[in-house]
Design an enzyme around this catalytic site. Structure first.
Site, PDB file in Angstrom:
ATOM      1  CD  GLU A  71      -1.701  -2.371   1.713  1.00 39.14           C
ATOM      2  OE1 GLU A  71      -2.598  -3.234   1.819  1.00 39.14           O
ATOM      3  OE2 GLU A  71      -0.505  -2.573   2.070  1.00 39.14           O
ATOM      4  CG  PHE A 133     -10.084  -9.811  11.174  1.00 39.66           C
ATOM      5  CD1 PHE A 133      -8.879 -10.254  11.704  1.00 39.66           C
ATOM      6  CD2 PHE A 133     -10.247  -9.828   9.798  1.00 39.66           C
ATOM      7  CE1 PHE A 133      -7.866 -10.717  10.874  1.00 39.66           C
ATOM      8  CE2 PHE A 133      -9.241 -10.281   8.961  1.00 39.66           C
ATOM      9  CZ  PHE A 133      -8.041 -10.731   9.508  1.00 39.66           C
ATOM     10  CD  GLN A 134      -7.355  -7.452   7.766  1.00 38.28           C
ATOM     11  OE1 GLN A 134      -8.200  -7.181   6.903  1.00 38.28           O
ATOM     12  NE2 GLN A 134      -6.188  -7.997   7.455  1.00 38.28           N
ATOM     13  CE  LYS A 183     -16.946  -7.243   3.196  1.00 35.32           C
ATOM     14  NZ  LYS A 183     -16.309  -8.489   3.703  1.00 35.32           N
ATOM     15  CG  MET A 495      22.760  12.292   4.292  1.00 38.56           C
ATOM     16  SD  MET A 495      23.994  13.340   3.479  1.00 38.56           S
ATOM     17  CE  MET A 495      23.150  13.721   1.942  1.00 38.56           C
TER      18      MET A 495
END
Length: 617
Positions: A71, A133-134, A183, A495
């Site tokens: 993502e 969940f999630q 959802k 760096m």
């Protein structure tokens, strides 16, 4: 949950009558109405109703989805898509870890003022707040790094929310916004009435003001009086497409022009008035110029700490004009003598209209001569043609072989070398500046290449940064995006190593990357991407040319000098004129002496503490 009815056909979209559709269809329709052609994303459980409607939208030819491998890659691709096109970028992610994986990319866009609409799936409305969940509160998590955000509680609000999201993301100072869609909102059927772009304005929304005529008059008076002016141009000039206005104002008043990392491309860096980038790794002549100027015209810039160095040593002799669309930036770190709060392009148009027919009348000639002398005596370093390939050589070769390319970068030494040596057209320089996000470059290149499939797109990366999102080689291969990834491979977090050498007595803690480094050539080939290894200077240009000419994606691993440092450099706590890594020319030196407030001792070094009494300077 209501039973799912068939989505209406495209011909029904423009009916004046409402249609009974799902929330997912309404979202796709709204995005289509706002001109969205590409979406970058990764599916998951909570966002599946939206992806189901996305599948149907793609079959109608409304838009194309690019499946990223993480993502974060989707956010960076959407971000770069926006930077290169000037349009709003769009990305999708599911709930929970899918949403939290977007956070770094949202913060990157926020810091660099990039317009982006981020759409996340969420658990069903009834499950919100139950630790389902999630489930994560992505609305709350991202509040500090978005311009605005919504949780869609009613599918009837989708059209309005999308219209408001695009308006807010792209207007004023651009930035990311977030829409969180539960959802069951995606599946619920309702009577959908489309909302056209620009037809709804959120409560409290205001467009930026027009430039105040009195402030324009005052700014012009300062410009007319200045003998050592400097035009300091930032990313706001890119966002407002003001490069033509910057060019005209500079030529009219013979103003030398320096740009920030975000402002690269706003002014032709091959022009005689250009002095390159200023700041920590800016050109010596830009940093000397900002130290000696008597008028600093800050245009779409925010006085970032990597630009200013020690703030009380930044343009210490100058009056300041500050032009910015965001009133919150004006006076935040430097109080201007004249503040113009307006869109950069509109403000510069007003300055040009108010000075029609004028010229510099030779006022800046002596100043430009002095800057030319600095340019001759303090050029960017020319690498020695001995031993291993110098990283600067690779960048210089890219400038010669691909002068019109879109350039994306990761973050580190390679980013600074690319900024120093590459000359870019407007919107052709794509780099994470404010957040400094390692792993940005390759997914950003995917976004640019998706927007401009026939353009040459090159990602300049380091061997440490590229591993942050190496999985996006799969995206390049799947869509045959002909991005060329050029890795300056020195086996370090370059760096970090340079700072450890310079400021931490060469204690190289956790910065060497040779242990566990993959065979990049073989790894690229495993993904289905052309892999190229370059180790010899004699074949550098030939191999680069062949790789750049390859019709598909290519990964070019260039072994470069391990301990090369990026100079010039302004040490932390020093003023811009106190750079290290420069040749000595006492006759050209500028006064950087500082006096200790405690004991009166003067020092011309970049010391943070008085060498006599130890007090902090």
């Amino acid at each position: 949950m209501a039973s799912q009815a068939a989505s209406p056909e495209p011909a029904q979209r423009h009916s004046a009558e409402s249609q009974r559709v799902s929330g997912g269809y309404a979202l796709m329709d709204a995005l289509h109405r706002h001109g969205v052609e590409h979406i970058f994303g990764y599916p998951g459980g909570a966002i599946l109703p939206i992806y189901d409607e996305l599948h149907k939208a793609e079959s109608r030819g409304w838009m194309k989805h690019i499946l990223v491998r993480h993502e974060q890659g989707g956010t960076h691709a959407a971000d770069a898509y926006a930077r290169a096109t000037g349009k709003v970028g769009v990305c999708f992610g599911t709930s929970g870890p899918g949403a939290t994986n977007l956070v770094t990319g949202i913060a990157t866009a926020h810091m660099d003022s990039v317009p982006m609409v981020v759409i996340t799936g969420q658990v069903p409305r009834a499950a919100i707040g139950t630790d389902a969940f999630q489930e994560t509160d992505i609305f709350g998590i991202t509040l500090p790094i978005v311009k605005h955000s919504w949780v869609v509680r009613d599918p009837r609000d989708i059209g309005r929310i999308v219209a408001e999201a695009f308006l807010i993301a792209a207007s004023g100072r651009p930035g990311p916004v977030l829409i969180d869609v539960p959802k069951d909102v995606g599946t619920e059927q309702f009577d959908y009435v489309p909302v056209e772009p620009g037809s709804t304005v959120p409560a409290g929304f205001r467009l930026p003001p027009q430039a105040n005529p009195e402030r324009i008059r005052q700014a012009l008076e300062l410009i007319r009086q200045a003998r050592r002016p400097l035009l300091y141009v930032g990313g706001g000039a890119i966002s407002s497409n003001a490069h033509a206005q910057v060019h005209r104002l500079a030529e009219r008043f013979r103003l030398p022009v320096t740009t920030t990392l975000m402002g690269k491309g706003a002014f032709d860096e091959t022009h005689s008035l250009a002095v390159g980038m200023l700041g920590m790794h800016g050109t010596a002549y830009a940093n000397f110029a900002v130290t000696e100027c008597d008028l600093l015209i800050a245009t779409g810039a925010r006085f970032d700490d990597r630009v200013t160095g020690r703030l009380d040593g930044f343009a210490p002799r100058a009056q300041v004009i500050h032009i910015d669309i965001d009133a919150a930036e004006v006076g935040k770190t430097r109080v201007p003598d004249v503040a113009v709060v307006a869109d950069v392009r509109q403000a510069l148009d007003a300055l040009l209209a108010g000075s029609e027919g004028e010229d510099s009348q030779g006022r800046t000639d002596a100043w430009l001569d002095r800057i030319s002398s600095w340019k001759r005596h303090y050029p960017l370093m020319t690498p020695s043609p001995e031993g291993e390939i110098a990283p600067q050589e690779v960048v210089i070769a890219l400038q010669e072989l691909a002068p019109q390319a879109y350039i994306t970068t990761d973050v580190g030494q390679h980013q600074m070398w690319a900024a120093q040596y590459l000359h870019n057209a407007p919107r052709h320089w794509i780099s994470s500046a404010g957040l400094g996000t390692m792993g940005y470059g390759m997914p950003a290149a995917m976004g640019v290449q998706t927007a401009f499939p026939d353009a040459q797109v090159i990602c300049v990366a380091g061997d440490a940064s590229i591993l942050m999102n190496i999985q996006e080689l799969g995206t390049l291969a799947q869509y045959d995006l002909p991005v060329k990834v050029v890795v300056l491979n020195n086996g370090w977090q370059g760096m970090v190593r340079q700072w450890q050498e310079s400021f931490y007595e060469e204690r190289y803690s956790a910065s060497e990357m040779t242990g566990g480094m993959p065979n990049f050539e073989a790894l690229a080939e495993a993904f289905g991407v052309r892999g190229v290894l370059i180790t010899e200077r004699a074949t550098l240009r030939q191999q680069l040319r062949e790789a750049l000419d390859h019709p598909g994606p290519a990964f070019i691993d260039v072994k470069v000098r391990r301990n090369e440092n990026c100079y010039p450099m302004v040490p932390p706590g020093a003023s811009n004129a106190q750079m290290v890594g420069l040749p000595t020319h006492p006759e050209l030196a500028i006064d950087t002496t500082r006096q200790c407030n405690s004991c009166g001792t003067s020092t011309a070094s970049a010391h943070l503490f008085c060498p006599s009494c130890g007090a902090k300077l």
